[in-house]
Design a protein around this motif. Structure first.
Motif, PDB file in Angstrom:
ATOM      1  N   LEU A  76       0.817  -1.212   0.000  1.00 47.98           N
ATOM      2  CA  LEU A  76       0.000   0.000   0.000  1.00 47.98           C
ATOM      3  C   LEU A  76       0.846   1.255   0.000  1.00 47.98           C
ATOM      4  CD1 LEU A  76      -2.895  -0.907   2.468  1.00 47.98           C
ATOM      5  CD2 LEU A  76      -2.909  -0.929  -0.020  1.00 47.98           C
ATOM      6  N   LYS A  77       1.810   1.321   0.951  1.00 46.81           N
ATOM      7  CA  LYS A  77       2.624   2.535   1.031  1.00 46.81           C
ATOM      8  C   LYS A  77       3.867   2.279   1.874  1.00 46.81           C
ATOM      9  CE  LYS A  77       0.247   4.345   5.078  1.00 46.81           C
ATOM     10  NZ  LYS A  77      -0.388   5.470   5.715  1.00 46.81           N
ATOM     11  N   ASP A  78       4.832   3.177   1.705  1.00 46.06           N
ATOM     12  CA  ASP A  78       6.000   3.227   2.579  1.00 46.06           C
ATOM     13  C   ASP A  78       5.728   4.295   3.623  1.00 46.06           C
ATOM     14  OD1 ASP A  78       7.709   1.316   1.352  1.00 46.06           O
ATOM     15  OD2 ASP A  78       8.118   2.750  -0.246  1.00 46.06           O
ATOM     16  N   SER A  79       5.952   3.955   4.888  1.00 45.37           N
ATOM     17  CA  SER A  79       5.778   4.935   5.948  1.00 45.37           C
ATOM     18  C   SER A  79       7.061   5.019   6.763  1.00 45.37           C
ATOM     19  CB  SER A  79       4.594   4.551   6.842  1.00 45.37           C
ATOM     20  OG  SER A  79       4.878   3.363   7.545  1.00 45.37           O
ATOM     21  N   GLU A  80       7.082   5.909   7.730  1.00 46.04           N
ATOM     22  CA  GLU A  80       8.268   6.046   8.583  1.00 46.04           C
ATOM     23  C   GLU A  80       8.510   4.784   9.399  1.00 46.04           C
ATOM     24  OE1 GLU A  80       8.004   9.503  10.996  1.00 46.04           O
ATOM     25  OE2 GLU A  80       7.820  10.860   9.294  1.00 46.04           O
ATOM     26  N   GLU A  81       7.425   4.090   9.756  1.00 45.61           N
ATOM     27  CA  GLU A  81       7.559   2.879  10.565  1.00 45.61           C
ATOM     28  C   GLU A  81       7.979   1.672   9.741  1.00 45.61           C
ATOM     29  OE1 GLU A  81       4.374   4.455  10.564  1.00 45.61           O
ATOM     30  OE2 GLU A  81       4.931   5.795  12.179  1.00 45.61           O
ATOM     31  N   GLY A  82       7.683   1.665   8.462  1.00 45.41           N
ATOM     32  CA  GLY A  82       8.003   0.533   7.601  1.00 45.41           C
ATOM     33  C   GLY A  82       7.085   0.510   6.393  1.00 45.41           C
ATOM     34  N   VAL A  83       6.908  -0.667   5.814  1.00 43.52           N
ATOM     35  CA  VAL A  83       6.076  -0.833   4.627  1.00 43.52           C
ATOM     36  C   VAL A  83       4.720  -1.391   5.063  1.00 43.52           C
ATOM     37  CG1 VAL A  83       5.908  -1.927   2.372  1.00 43.52           C
ATOM     38  CG2 VAL A  83       8.144  -1.319   3.270  1.00 43.52           C
ATOM     39  N   VAL A  84       3.645  -0.810   4.519  1.00 45.92           N
ATOM     40  CA  VAL A  84       2.294  -1.258   4.840  1.00 45.92           C
ATOM     41  C   VAL A  84       1.792  -2.134   3.692  1.00 45.92           C
ATOM     42  CG1 VAL A  84      -0.070  -0.531   5.338  1.00 45.92           C
ATOM     43  CG2 VAL A  84       1.859   0.812   6.187  1.00 45.92           C
TER      44      VAL A  84
END
Length: 131
Positions: A76-84
């Motif tokens: 879905l997306k790359d976020s600061e916490e990791g990959v969703v």
């Protein structure tokens, strides 16, 4: 448990690679050293390709419903916490690193779901819950 040195299985693997090299040398003929090295390096290449396939198949664990495997997730997306990721069942997961897989609950918080000790180890259910 970290081991140092060879064990029996390592010794058997080395002997099998050498035997394969000698077998290819006897099949091909010609220069004995080159045909032996071709056999040994050919087997090493096959081994590396095999582990690349295993890494692909175990990149992500099975979903909590037991239906979606490693290839059944959509990024879905790359976020600061990791990959969703989202599985075909509709559940969302967060992968902060390659050895941890967290499920995202209804409130948007991530809970620990599965982990593994190293990249080729089995995925295990996590007992601890967190955000």
């Amino acid at each position: 448990m970290n081991q140092r040195g060879f064990n029996v299985f390592d010794l058997i693997a080395v002997l099998l690679v050498l035997m394969f090299g000698f077998w290819v040398r006897s099949l091909i003929g010609g220069n004995p050293l080159l045909s032996f090295l071709l056999g040994v390096f050919g087997l090493v290449v096959v081994y590396l390709i095999f582990w690349k396939c295993v890494d692909y198949l175990t990149l992500r664990p099975i979903c909590k419903n037991g239906k979606c495997h490693s290839w059944g997730y959509i990024k879905l997306k790359d976020s600061e916490e990791g990959v969703v990721y989202k599985c075909r069942c509709g559940d969302c997961y967060l992968m902060p690193d390659k050895n941890e897989f967290r499920i995202i609950n209804e409130n948007g918080f991530s809970e620990s779901y599965m982990f593994r000790v190293e990249s080729r180890a089995r995925w295990q259910l996590s007992d601890k819950k967190g955000t």
